[in-house]
Design a protein around this motif. Structure first.
Motif, PDB file in Angstrom:
ATOM      1  N   GLY A  43      -7.625  -9.824   2.549  1.00  0.00           N
ATOM      2  CA  GLY A  43      -7.265  -8.564   1.922  1.00  0.00           C
ATOM      3  C   GLY A  43      -6.541  -7.667   2.903  1.00  0.00           C
ATOM      4  N   TRP A  44      -5.881  -6.691   2.343  1.00  0.00           N
ATOM      5  CA  TRP A  44      -5.299  -5.595   3.126  1.00  0.00           C
ATOM      6  C   TRP A  44      -6.006  -4.316   2.709  1.00  0.00           C
ATOM      7  CZ3 TRP A  44      -1.863  -6.093   7.076  1.00  0.00           C
ATOM      8  CH2 TRP A  44      -1.160  -7.295   7.187  1.00  0.00           C
ATOM      9  N   LEU A  45      -6.399  -3.541   3.679  1.00  0.00           N
ATOM     10  CA  LEU A  45      -7.002  -2.238   3.454  1.00  0.00           C
ATOM     11  C   LEU A  45      -6.286  -1.252   4.357  1.00  0.00           C
ATOM     12  CD1 LEU A  45      -9.424  -4.635   3.487  1.00  0.00           C
ATOM     13  CD2 LEU A  45     -10.670  -2.678   2.512  1.00  0.00           C
ATOM     14  N   ARG A  46      -6.394   0.029   4.036  1.00  0.00           N
ATOM     15  CA  ARG A  46      -5.691   1.031   4.835  1.00  0.00           C
ATOM     16  C   ARG A  46      -6.565   2.252   5.047  1.00  0.00           C
ATOM     17  NH1 ARG A  46      -1.093   2.773   0.322  1.00  0.00           N
ATOM     18  NH2 ARG A  46      -2.502   3.960  -1.051  1.00  0.00           N
ATOM     19  N   GLN A  47      -6.250   2.978   6.084  1.00  0.00           N
ATOM     20  CA  GLN A  47      -6.998   4.200   6.390  1.00  0.00           C
ATOM     21  C   GLN A  47      -6.029   5.267   6.866  1.00  0.00           C
ATOM     22  OE1 GLN A  47     -10.277   3.685   9.133  1.00  0.00           O
ATOM     23  NE2 GLN A  47     -11.282   5.519   8.323  1.00  0.00           N
ATOM     24  N   ALA A  48      -5.983   6.350   6.110  1.00  0.00           N
ATOM     25  CA  ALA A  48      -5.176   7.502   6.467  1.00  0.00           C
ATOM     26  C   ALA A  48      -6.034   8.462   7.284  1.00  0.00           C
ATOM     27  CB  ALA A  48      -4.648   8.174   5.208  1.00  0.00           C
ATOM     28  N   PRO A  49      -5.403   9.319   8.093  1.00  0.00           N
ATOM     29  CA  PRO A  49      -6.179  10.265   8.910  1.00  0.00           C
ATOM     30  C   PRO A  49      -7.114  11.116   8.069  1.00  0.00           C
ATOM     31  CG  PRO A  49      -3.893  10.249   9.601  1.00  0.00           C
ATOM     32  CD  PRO A  49      -3.951   9.420   8.353  1.00  0.00           C
ATOM     33  N   GLY A  50      -8.368  11.177   8.471  1.00  0.00           N
ATOM     34  CA  GLY A  50      -9.332  12.000   7.781  1.00  0.00           C
ATOM     35  C   GLY A  50      -9.868  11.425   6.485  1.00  0.00           C
ATOM     36  N   LYS A  51      -9.474  10.190   6.181  1.00  0.00           N
ATOM     37  CA  LYS A  51      -9.915   9.572   4.927  1.00  0.00           C
ATOM     38  C   LYS A  51     -10.672   8.273   5.213  1.00  0.00           C
ATOM     39  CE  LYS A  51      -6.291  11.443   1.959  1.00  0.00           C
ATOM     40  NZ  LYS A  51      -5.287  11.126   0.924  1.00  0.00           N
ATOM     41  N   ASP A  52     -11.424   7.862   4.217  1.00  0.00           N
ATOM     42  CA  ASP A  52     -12.127   6.586   4.322  1.00  0.00           C
ATOM     43  C   ASP A  52     -11.150   5.428   4.197  1.00  0.00           C
ATOM     44  OD1 ASP A  52     -14.950   7.800   2.372  1.00  0.00           O
ATOM     45  OD2 ASP A  52     -14.590   7.856   4.541  1.00  0.00           O
ATOM     46  N   ARG A  53     -11.577   4.284   4.716  1.00  0.00           N
ATOM     47  CA  ARG A  53     -10.765   3.080   4.555  1.00  0.00           C
ATOM     48  C   ARG A  53     -10.755   2.698   3.072  1.00  0.00           C
ATOM     49  NH1 ARG A  53     -11.352  -1.438   9.125  1.00  0.00           N
ATOM     50  NH2 ARG A  53     -11.121   0.521  10.265  1.00  0.00           N
ATOM     51  N   GLU A  54      -9.575   2.370   2.541  1.00  0.00           N
ATOM     52  CA  GLU A  54      -9.477   2.048   1.122  1.00  0.00           C
ATOM     53  C   GLU A  54      -8.817   0.692   0.922  1.00  0.00           C
ATOM     54  OE1 GLU A  54      -6.917   4.279  -1.436  1.00  0.00           O
ATOM     55  OE2 GLU A  54      -5.338   4.502   0.073  1.00  0.00           O
ATOM     56  N   PHE A  55      -9.234   0.055  -0.143  1.00  0.00           N
ATOM     57  CA  PHE A  55      -8.696  -1.247  -0.516  1.00  0.00           C
ATOM     58  C   PHE A  55      -7.263  -1.116  -1.007  1.00  0.00           C
ATOM     59  CE2 PHE A  55      -8.512  -5.410  -2.252  1.00  0.00           C
ATOM     60  CZ  PHE A  55      -7.925  -5.305  -3.509  1.00  0.00           C
ATOM     61  N   VAL A  56      -6.432  -2.102  -0.631  1.00  0.00           N
ATOM     62  CA  VAL A  56      -5.045  -2.132  -1.085  1.00  0.00           C
ATOM     63  C   VAL A  56      -4.783  -3.373  -1.950  1.00  0.00           C
ATOM     64  CG1 VAL A  56      -2.633  -2.286  -0.358  1.00  0.00           C
ATOM     65  CG2 VAL A  56      -4.240  -0.843   0.927  1.00  0.00           C
TER      66      VAL A  56
ATOM     67  N   ILE B 294      -6.293 -11.501  -1.909  1.00  0.00           N
ATOM     68  CA  ILE B 294      -5.768 -12.782  -2.367  1.00  0.00           C
ATOM     69  C   ILE B 294      -6.809 -13.863  -2.121  1.00  0.00           C
ATOM     70  CG2 ILE B 294      -4.640 -13.287  -0.147  1.00  0.00           C
ATOM     71  CD1 ILE B 294      -2.279 -14.440  -1.864  1.00  0.00           C
ATOM     72  N   SER B 295      -6.895 -14.797  -3.054  1.00  0.00           N
ATOM     73  CA  SER B 295      -7.876 -15.872  -2.955  1.00  0.00           C
ATOM     74  C   SER B 295      -7.403 -16.958  -1.985  1.00  0.00           C
ATOM     75  CB  SER B 295      -8.135 -16.462  -4.332  1.00  0.00           C
ATOM     76  OG  SER B 295      -6.925 -16.997  -4.877  1.00  0.00           O
ATOM     77  N   ARG B 296      -8.243 -17.952  -1.802  1.00  0.00           N
ATOM     78  CA  ARG B 296      -8.004 -18.988  -0.799  1.00  0.00           C
ATOM     79  C   ARG B 296      -6.662 -19.690  -0.937  1.00  0.00           C
ATOM     80  NH1 ARG B 296     -13.264 -22.779  -0.473  1.00  0.00           N
ATOM     81  NH2 ARG B 296     -11.619 -24.192   0.221  1.00  0.00           N
ATOM     82  N   ARG B 297      -6.296 -20.023  -2.124  1.00  0.00           N
ATOM     83  CA  ARG B 297      -5.029 -20.741  -2.322  1.00  0.00           C
ATOM     84  C   ARG B 297      -3.947 -19.860  -2.902  1.00  0.00           C
ATOM     85  NH1 ARG B 297      -7.035 -26.743  -4.464  1.00  0.00           N
ATOM     86  NH2 ARG B 297      -8.397 -27.160  -2.675  1.00  0.00           N
ATOM     87  N   GLY B 298      -4.251 -18.569  -3.049  1.00  0.00           N
ATOM     88  CA  GLY B 298      -3.246 -17.643  -3.523  1.00  0.00           C
ATOM     89  C   GLY B 298      -3.116 -17.547  -5.024  1.00  0.00           C
ATOM     90  N   ALA B 299      -4.001 -18.241  -5.742  1.00  0.00           N
ATOM     91  CA  ALA B 299      -3.876 -18.242  -7.205  1.00  0.00           C
ATOM     92  C   ALA B 299      -4.299 -16.928  -7.823  1.00  0.00           C
ATOM     93  CB  ALA B 299      -4.710 -19.379  -7.786  1.00  0.00           C
ATOM     94  N   VAL B 300      -5.180 -16.211  -7.132  1.00  0.00           N
ATOM     95  CA  VAL B 300      -5.696 -14.952  -7.670  1.00  0.00           C
ATOM     96  C   VAL B 300      -5.338 -13.827  -6.715  1.00  0.00           C
ATOM     97  CG1 VAL B 300      -7.737 -13.685  -8.394  1.00  0.00           C
ATOM     98  CG2 VAL B 300      -7.608 -16.155  -8.778  1.00  0.00           C
ATOM     99  N   THR B 301      -4.782 -12.762  -7.250  1.00  0.00           N
ATOM    100  CA  THR B 301      -4.497 -11.568  -6.468  1.00  0.00           C
ATOM    101  C   THR B 301      -5.022 -10.354  -7.214  1.00  0.00           C
ATOM    102  OG1 THR B 301      -2.299 -11.345  -7.465  1.00  0.00           O
ATOM    103  CG2 THR B 301      -2.447 -12.530  -5.368  1.00  0.00           C
ATOM    104  N   TYR B 302      -5.229  -9.296  -6.476  1.00  0.00           N
ATOM    105  CA  TYR B 302      -5.778  -8.072  -7.066  1.00  0.00           C
ATOM    106  C   TYR B 302      -5.280  -6.894  -6.256  1.00  0.00           C
ATOM    107  CZ  TYR B 302      -9.235  -4.714  -8.781  1.00  0.00           C
ATOM    108  OH  TYR B 302      -9.849  -3.619  -9.333  1.00  0.00           O
ATOM    109  N   TYR B 303      -4.938  -5.800  -6.962  1.00  0.00           N
ATOM    110  CA  TYR B 303      -4.353  -4.641  -6.307  1.00  0.00           C
ATOM    111  C   TYR B 303      -5.073  -3.368  -6.717  1.00  0.00           C
ATOM    112  CZ  TYR B 303      -0.526  -7.928  -5.537  1.00  0.00           C
ATOM    113  OH  TYR B 303       0.226  -9.013  -5.162  1.00  0.00           O
ATOM    114  N   SER B 304      -5.036  -2.397  -5.831  1.00  0.00           N
ATOM    115  CA  SER B 304      -5.506  -1.081  -6.223  1.00  0.00           C
ATOM    116  C   SER B 304      -4.496  -0.479  -7.182  1.00  0.00           C
ATOM    117  CB  SER B 304      -5.668  -0.180  -5.000  1.00  0.00           C
ATOM    118  OG  SER B 304      -4.401   0.135  -4.447  1.00  0.00           O
ATOM    119  N   ALA B 305      -4.948   0.449  -7.985  1.00  0.00           N
ATOM    120  CA  ALA B 305      -4.070   1.074  -8.968  1.00  0.00           C
ATOM    121  C   ALA B 305      -2.914   1.811  -8.298  1.00  0.00           C
ATOM    122  CB  ALA B 305      -4.875   2.032  -9.846  1.00  0.00           C
TER     123      ALA B 305
END
Length: 125
Positions: A34-47, A50-61
């Motif tokens: 996965g990729w997650l990000r953290q902006a200054p002063g904010k909690d780390r958030e999910f971005v 991707i699954s093991r073989r790439g068949a499944v992906t999921y994104y934040s809104a």
């Protein structure tokens, strides 16, 4: 296990960047990422995830339709293509991985076992 993130930088709003995360010390195809990000002063958030073989992906809104996560199991690398970047995308971006069953993906920071060092993405308005 090492995860090495790269590709961050400074870009104008509307521009694009592609992040890479090179993994070593593990059997890459046994891991979801996965990729997650953290902006200054904010909690780390999910971005994105991707699954093991790439068949499944999921994104934040907030990034769906603009970002694309992918992986190359032959190169032990995970990517995050970021298009139509906005100033609110400014953050340190982290790649993370964990061992998983075939189609599993994970969307919270606590789910991940291993983390890269982060790469700074700055989007100017």
């Amino acid at each position: 296990v090492q995860l090495q993130a790269s590709g961050g930088g400074l870009v104008q709003a509307g521009g694009s960047l592609k992040l890479s995360c090179a993994a070593s010390g593990l059997t890459f195809s046994d891991y979801a990422f996965g990729w997650l990000r953290q902006a200054p002063g904010k909690d780390r958030e999910f971005v994105a995830a991707i699954s093991r073989r790439g068949a499944v992906t999921y994104y934040s809104a907030s990034v769906k339709g603009r970002f694309t996560i992918s992986r190359d199991n032959a190169k032990n690398t995970v990517y995050l293509q970021m298009n139509s970047l906005k100033p609110e995308d400014t953050a340190v971006y982290y790649c993370a991985g964990r061992s998983a069953w075939y189609s599993s993906i994970f969307s919270t920071a606590d789910d991940y076992e291993y983390w890269g060092q982060g790469t700074q993405v700055t989007v100017s308005s």
